[in-house]
Design an enzyme around this catalytic site. Structure first.
Site, mmCIF file in Angstrom:
data_model
loop_
_atom_site.group_PDB
_atom_site.id
_atom_site.type_symbol
_atom_site.label_atom_id
_atom_site.label_comp_id
_atom_site.label_asym_id
_atom_site.label_seq_id
_atom_site.Cartn_x
_atom_site.Cartn_y
_atom_site.Cartn_z
ATOM 1 N N GLY A 70 0.835 -1.198 0.000
ATOM 2 C CA GLY A 70 0.000 0.000 0.000
ATOM 3 C C GLY A 70 0.866 1.242 0.000
ATOM 4 N N GLY A 103 -0.647 4.522 -0.032
ATOM 5 C CA GLY A 103 -1.425 5.702 0.334
ATOM 6 C C GLY A 103 -0.633 6.501 1.359
ATOM 7 N N LEU A 104 -1.314 7.396 2.048
ATOM 8 C CA LEU A 104 -0.592 8.222 3.020
ATOM 9 C C LEU A 104 0.183 7.363 3.996
ATOM 10 C CD1 LEU A 104 -3.189 11.000 3.773
ATOM 11 C CD2 LEU A 104 -1.053 11.176 2.521
ATOM 12 N N ALA A 105 -0.449 6.318 4.496
ATOM 13 C CA ALA A 105 0.194 5.503 5.518
ATOM 14 C C ALA A 105 1.388 4.748 4.932
ATOM 15 C CB ALA A 105 -0.819 4.534 6.129
ATOM 16 N N SER A 111 -18.278 17.990 0.270
ATOM 17 C CA SER A 111 -17.712 18.332 1.581
ATOM 18 C C SER A 111 -18.800 18.707 2.571
ATOM 19 C CB SER A 111 -16.757 19.506 1.430
ATOM 20 O OG SER A 111 -16.452 20.013 2.709
ATOM 21 N N ARG A 147 -22.040 13.630 11.798
ATOM 22 C CA ARG A 147 -22.314 12.868 10.583
ATOM 23 C C ARG A 147 -23.359 11.771 10.789
ATOM 24 N NH1 ARG A 147 -16.153 12.081 8.119
ATOM 25 N NH2 ARG A 147 -15.914 14.268 7.579
ATOM 26 N N HIS A 203 -18.527 5.663 3.705
ATOM 27 C CA HIS A 203 -17.390 6.551 3.495
ATOM 28 C C HIS A 203 -16.084 6.042 4.092
ATOM 29 C CE1 HIS A 203 -15.278 10.257 2.900
ATOM 30 N NE2 HIS A 203 -15.145 10.484 4.183
ATOM 31 N N ARG A 208 -15.310 8.413 13.168
ATOM 32 C CA ARG A 208 -14.129 9.223 12.918
ATOM 33 C C ARG A 208 -14.514 10.676 12.704
ATOM 34 N NH1 ARG A 208 -11.811 11.425 8.637
ATOM 35 N NH2 ARG A 208 -12.851 10.266 6.974
HETATM 36 C C1 LIG Z 1 -13.919 11.187 -0.853
HETATM 37 C C2 LIG Z 1 -13.127 11.090 0.414
HETATM 38 C C3 LIG Z 1 -12.745 12.230 1.083
HETATM 39 C C4 LIG Z 1 -12.009 12.159 2.260
HETATM 40 N N1 LIG Z 1 -11.654 13.320 2.881
HETATM 41 C C5 LIG Z 1 -10.914 13.254 4.010
HETATM 42 C C6 LIG Z 1 -10.482 14.457 4.661
HETATM 43 O O1 LIG Z 1 -10.781 15.561 4.219
HETATM 44 N N2 LIG Z 1 -9.739 14.353 5.776
HETATM 45 C C7 LIG Z 1 -9.383 13.142 6.298
HETATM 46 O O2 LIG Z 1 -8.692 13.112 7.303
HETATM 47 N N3 LIG Z 1 -9.765 11.997 5.695
HETATM 48 C C8 LIG Z 1 -10.519 12.016 4.580
HETATM 49 N N4 LIG Z 1 -10.909 10.844 3.982
HETATM 50 C C9 LIG Z 1 -10.408 9.559 4.490
HETATM 51 C C10 LIG Z 1 -8.963 9.308 4.050
HETATM 52 O O3 LIG Z 1 -8.781 9.787 2.742
HETATM 53 C C11 LIG Z 1 -8.565 7.836 4.066
HETATM 54 O O4 LIG Z 1 -8.987 7.235 5.232
HETATM 55 C C12 LIG Z 1 -7.048 7.692 3.994
HETATM 56 O O5 LIG Z 1 -6.535 8.425 2.929
HETATM 57 C C13 LIG Z 1 -6.618 6.242 3.880
HETATM 58 O O6 LIG Z 1 -5.219 6.188 3.668
HETATM 59 P P1 LIG Z 1 -4.425 4.830 3.688
HETATM 60 O O7 LIG Z 1 -3.009 5.169 3.448
HETATM 61 O O8 LIG Z 1 -4.747 4.091 4.925
HETATM 62 O O9 LIG Z 1 -5.023 3.952 2.500
HETATM 63 P P2 LIG Z 1 -5.278 4.257 0.941
HETATM 64 O O10 LIG Z 1 -4.948 5.627 0.560
HETATM 65 O O11 LIG Z 1 -6.623 3.727 0.656
HETATM 66 O O12 LIG Z 1 -4.199 3.360 0.216
HETATM 67 C C14 LIG Z 1 -4.314 1.992 0.098
HETATM 68 C C15 LIG Z 1 -3.128 1.487 -0.679
HETATM 69 O O13 LIG Z 1 -3.085 0.077 -0.569
HETATM 70 C C16 LIG Z 1 -2.960 -0.498 -1.846
HETATM 71 N N5 LIG Z 1 -3.598 -1.803 -1.762
HETATM 72 C C17 LIG Z 1 -4.836 -2.111 -1.307
HETATM 73 N N6 LIG Z 1 -5.031 -3.430 -1.349
HETATM 74 C C18 LIG Z 1 -3.911 -3.974 -1.848
HETATM 75 C C19 LIG Z 1 -3.506 -5.299 -2.138
HETATM 76 N N7 LIG Z 1 -4.287 -6.337 -1.917
HETATM 77 N N8 LIG Z 1 -2.274 -5.479 -2.668
HETATM 78 C C20 LIG Z 1 -1.436 -4.443 -2.907
HETATM 79 N N9 LIG Z 1 -1.774 -3.173 -2.626
HETATM 80 C C21 LIG Z 1 -2.994 -2.949 -2.109
HETATM 81 C C22 LIG Z 1 -3.581 0.480 -2.783
HETATM 82 O O14 LIG Z 1 -3.068 0.284 -4.071
HETATM 83 C C23 LIG Z 1 -3.143 1.788 -2.163
HETATM 84 O O15 LIG Z 1 -1.836 2.085 -2.574
HETATM 85 C C24 LIG Z 1 -11.658 10.903 2.801
HETATM 86 C C25 LIG Z 1 -12.050 9.752 2.138
HETATM 87 C C26 LIG Z 1 -12.809 9.833 0.976
HETATM 88 C C27 LIG Z 1 -13.292 8.571 0.339
#
Ligand SMILES: Cc1cc2nc3c(=O)[nH]c(=O)nc-3n(C[C@H](O)[C@H](O)[C@H](O)COP(=O)(O)OP(=O)(O)OC[C@H]3O[C@@H](n4cnc5c(N)ncnc54)[C@H](O)[C@@H]3O)c2cc1C
Ligand code: FES
Lengths: 643, 256
Positions: A41, A43-45, A285, A331, A402, A436
């Site tokens: 993964g 994403g941010l994390a 939003s 919410r 969400h 959340r």
């Molecule tokens: C429309 C929307 C708006 C939002 N707005 C806000 C906001 O304003 N403020 C806030 O704090 N939060 C907000 N959130 C929530 C926040 O965006 C998410 O909770 C957060 O970004 C999740 O980050 P993450 O790194 O955990 O996972 P993600 O960003 O979901 O990343 C997941 C990663 O894992 C990878 N992955 C998944 N499964 C597999 C697999 N089986 N094999 C290999 N790779 C895999 C994907 O490719 C991706 O790279 C929002 C969410 C949405 C949907």
């Protein structure tokens, strides 16, 4: 039998994180390069973890489904990120951010974790600014803040409506720098199919190369899952299309505890469903509720245009029921009430599954320019999708799935019940309890990746040692074979000419509807038991009738989706079981059986002040429920009231 | 919302894999709701093909909100289709006429080999970023965020450039397949901010070199990139890239 030890350091709340870091073993700088860490993964994390681990000197392999790590679902976050900087001098503090987050989660999260989150929140903003994240600024050049999601202080940092994008690009660029330095190797278009355990420890993963179809083996001294949330189990959600539960679910089936799977957030302000071809829902939003008034016609079956319905025949139900918070109720309350009025037959639009969010009065009061300055981009976005202008007629909104608060259980060190398996971001259950707060998911993902995991993983690695790695172990062969069998099973109807096949999406949609009806915002025993009976039937249908064309040896998007839906079909069951076991209303969810005399959610601290952790007990056996009790020593749980 | 429906004739590029030869195939879709988005239309087609036992059309997409940059195809010769500042996933069928024929093909460029059907390999963009699209600051060593004031108008300009979603439409629409808008946007974002100052020359030289290495062409001011950019990134960023590059070439130290 699973043992839950949260490993929360002793001592006063404010000193716990320091103590943890002091007591953690360290890996010497020269030895770090001997360790290989797999980060699934980006994403941010995941991206923040991969970058930081590599900066420290570890060897990292980073995996993601998309063609580039920059496209992870985090990119879509709009609103902002919280931090306790108190730059606005309005009384914010680490303790206040901690308190708001734990209260917002309806007292179903660990004090120690949430406090640490608030502590490191400030470092996140510093880090992101240094990376060049273009946060909004005041004229004097200092950072701007806004108040978000009903918070009484302005602690949310933002980059227009693209905060997630900018934070992710910051983390991505830090990770790319490490790719250039040779310490991170990227594996895009890879999907983790399973986790490999050797001697009970997480030691590798098996992936499908989504372009060639090859099953690939990767070994590491530790495995980090940052694979995001499972909201797409409902089919329609605000999540990106590829968001899934597969990685977490496979880890669960290898022995990782799954915590609070029933805790899912349903966001009140999304663009309503408009057709049965629809593939996803778009979030608007929630800042819109600062000026928009929510209403439906007073009587059922009123098909007049909104502008033709006189004031006296409109029901501003949030203002009526919650005079002190009005349209700004949290919410869950807003979502539940929208569903209720629609269930009464007072919903609007073609489908009757929408309520109005009306800016008429705000426009009359402040003028259209002022309103457009605040919400212009949101109005545009709405108009792009619906072809209607919210400046001249009310928006229509409806709640949508969400965010997943539930996720793999982790201890204070972010390690799951499998040694060597760490879980970050939305994929873990840690900090948001049963609900959340806005702008705190971005904070948590980056806290986990930049500032927590890099310390805690060192402690584990120092103890576990840097023994040589190999993918030749029999464990890899076994897991790879299982993955191959699963793919073959998904493809078995191809070319058979069998009648009555259904597409992956059609079956997924049916699962989603079932969950939305019985395990959505309001739940009761009868509905949940019904769902528990229906899910295995639907799962059987899925395996019998799913139509997946093409082969496993190529880019096959139907096969990718089928694999994810197969796991959703299994996961849905523990989600419903968890909802059934939690006989209280809390956070996002109302249990019909647990309400106050005024029909408000009633939490039951005497019986449910715990984290519910599910353990896999083998194919065909019911999952086993464990409980991690929650202790509140620094705050007193209060009942929420928004009347 | 309108319940209007239309019929569309689609000519879609089908190509089994990277080495395979491709061709257009025709499909007719009837009763398409005009509120449908472009990928939802492709979903409808794919559902049908699947039930007929045929291969669905492979196409990239993920957020379907115009922000991840994953989607993209050339529709009647225009990257992302006819609507201005709109990604393919945000393009709705109400922009088309009943009975219209649409030609849909992948983003084409030497640096973007076709993977399958409409899916292309854009990893060259990641490699260009690796060359210098970052500020070198390790986690933990950042000063207090307000210790680095940034004038509001600079922050806004940096944000304008940073809005790039990395979809590659600019490259697909450029007769030279140049990546100048993409690179210019990143260079601009970082050059406009005080944080980016220290590595300014090194960054410009390294990213331009990487761009050439990946086989992207040169800018000859055709402005096609700006016209199709779904985020409205201005070609002023290309001018800034040129300035940064020249400045670096004159005063910068040679690349290591
Ligand atoms: C429309 C929307 C708006 C939002 N707005 C806000 C906001 O304003 N403020 C806030 O704090 N939060 C907000 N959130 C929530 C926040 O965006 C998410 O909770 C957060 O970004 C999740 O980050 P993450 O790194 O955990 O996972 P993600 O960003 O979901 O990343 C997941 C990663 O894992 C990878 N992955 C998944 N499964 C597999 C697999 N089986 N094999 C290999 N790779 C895999 C994907 O490719 C991706 O790279 C929002 C969410 C949405 C949907
Ligand atoms: S699918 Fe994300 S931009 Fe189109």
């Amino acid at each position: 039998m699973m043992k839950l030890d949260a490993k929360i350091p002793d001592g006063p709340l404010a000193g716990k994180w320091d103590r943890c870091r002091f007591e953690s073993r360290l890996v010497s700088p020269a030895n770090k390069r001997k360790f290989q860490v797999l980060v699934v993964g980006t994403g941010l994390a995941g991206a923040s973890a991969a970058a930081t681990l590599a900066e420290l000197g570890y060897q990292v392999k980073a995996f993601c489904i998309q063609d580039s790590p920059r496209r992870a679902h985090s990119i879509a976050a709009q609103g902002g990120i919280n931090a306790a900087k108190n730059y606005q001098n309005d009384g914010d503090s680490v303790f206040r951010l901690f308190y708001d987050t734990i209260k917002g989660g309806d007292f179903r999260a660990r004090e120690a974790n949430v406090y640490r989150l608030a502590q490191v929140s400030n470092n996140i903003i510093d880090q992101c600014v240094a990376q060049g994240v273009p946060f909004a600024r005041e004229y004097g050049g200092t950072l701007a803040n806004r108040s978000f999601g009903g918070a009484q202080v302005s602690r949310t940092f933002y980059a227009r409506g693209q905060t997630g994008q900018q934070l992710l690009l910051g983390a991505y660029s830090a990770m790319m720098r490490q790719v250039a330095a040779g310490r991170v190797t990227l594996y895009p278009r890879r999907e983790m199919m399973d986790l490999v355990l050797i001697d009970g420890k997480a030691k590798g993963i098996v992936c499908r190369n989504l372009v060639s179809g090859h099953i690939e083996r990767y070994s590491g001294h530790a495995v980090v899952l940052a694979t995001g949330g499972y909201g797409n189990v409902y089919f329609l959600s605000t999540n990106a299309m590829a968001s899934n539960v597969t990685a977490a679910w496979r880890a669960y089936k290898r022995g990782a505890g799954f915590a609070n799977p029933a805790f899912v957030q349903i966001h009140p302000t999304c663009i309503p469903v408009h057709g049965d071809y629809q593939s996803k829902l778009t979030l608007m939003s929630e800042s819109l509720r600062n000026d928009g008034r929510v209403w439906v016609p007073g009587k059922t079956g009123d098909t007049r245009k909104p502008q033709d319905i006189p004031e006296a025949e409109r029901d501003y139900y949030l203002e009526r029921k919650y005079p002190s918070f009005g349209n700004l109720v949290p919410r869950d309350v807003a979502s539940r009430n929208a569903k209720e009025v629609c269930d009464q037959g007072r919903g609007v639009g073609d489908t009757g599954l929408a309520v109005y969010l009306d800016f008429r009065d705000a426009i009359q009061r402040d003028g259209i320019e002022v309103i457009l300055k605040k919400y212009g981009n949101l109005f545009q976005m709405y108009e792009r999708i619906t072809a209607q202008d919210p400046g001249s007629q009310p928006m229509m909104i409806y709640p949508a799935v969400h965010y997943a608060m539930g996720g793999l259980w982790v201890d204070y060190n972010l390690m799951g019940t499998i040694p060597g398996l760490f879980v970050l971001g939305e994929a873990n259950f840690s900090d948001h309890g049963a609900n959340r707060l806005g702008a705190s998911a971005l904070m948590q993902g980056l806290a986990d990746g930049y500032f927590i995991l890099p310390y805690t993983i060192g402690h584990y690695l120092a103890e576990a040692g840097a023994a040589a790695l190999s993918t030749d172990d029999a464990a890899f062969a076994g897991v790879e074979e299982e993955a191959g069998r699963r793919i073959a099973a998904l493809l078995k109807n191809r070319g058979t000419g069998k009648k009555g096949l259904e597409t992956v999406d059609a079956l997924h949609r049916r699962l989603g509807l079932l969950l939305w009806d019985h395990c959505g915002m309001a739940r009761n025993r009868e509905g949940l038991e019904k769902a528990l009976a229906l899910i295995p039937e639907l799962r059987q249908e899925f395996w019998d009738r799913v139509a997946v064309p093409g082969s496993g040896q190529e880019l096959n998007q139907s096969l990718e989706r089928a694999g994810r839906v197969a796991d959703f079909m299994e996961f849905a069951e523990i989600m419903v079981q968890d909802a059934l076991a939690r006989e209280e209303s809390c956070g996002c969810h109302l249990r019909d059986e647990s309400q106050t005399a005024e029909h408000e959610a009633l939490r039951d601290d005497a019986n449910f002040s715990h984290v519910a952790v599910w353990e896999y007990a083998g194919e065909g056996r019911p999952a086993v429920l464990h409980r991690e009790p929650l202790a509140f020593e620094n705050v007193t749980p209060s009942q929420r009231s928004y009347k | 919302m309108a319940a209007k429906t239309i019929t569309l004739n689609l000519k879609i590029w089908r190509q089994a894999g990277a080495g395979a030869s491709g061709r257009f195939e025709a499909y007719r879709l009837e009763r398409l709701d005009t509120d449908m988005s472009f990928p939802e239309m492709l979903d409808v087609l794919n559902e049908r093909l699947t039930l007929e036992g045929r291969e669905p059309v492979a196409f990239d997409h993920d957020c379907r909100e115009g922000i991840c940059g994953m989607c993209g195809a050339v529709v009647d010769g225009i990257a992302h289709g006819p609507a201005k500042e709109t990604t393919l996933c945000q393009l709705h069928l109400r922009h088309f006429q009943d009975g219209q024929t649409l030609t849909i093909e992948p983003f084409r460029a030497k640096a973007f080999p076709v993977v399958k059907d409409l899916v292309v390999d854009r990893s060259a963009l990641d490699r260009v970023i690796q060359a210098g699209g970052f500020i070198s600051v390790n986690t933990g060593s950042a000063p207090d965020a307000n210790g680095i004031p940034v004038p509001q108008h600079k922050a806004e300009q940096a944000m304008d450039a940073a809005a790039c979603i990395g979809c590659g439409a600019c490259i697909a629409s450029c007769p030279n397949a140049a990546a100048m808008l993409f690179v210019g946007a990143k260079i601009s974002q970082l050059a406009l901010l005080p944080q980016g100052e220290l590595e300014r020359e090194q960054r410009a030289l390294a990213m331009v070199q990487a761009m050439d290495r990946e086989g992207f062409g040169n800018c000859t001011n055709q402005r096609e990139c700006e016209a199709v950019c779904p985020k409205g990134i201005s070609i002023r960023n290309i001018a800034r890239l040129n300035r940064e590059f020249l400045r670096a070439a004159f005063i910068g130290e040679p690349l290591k």
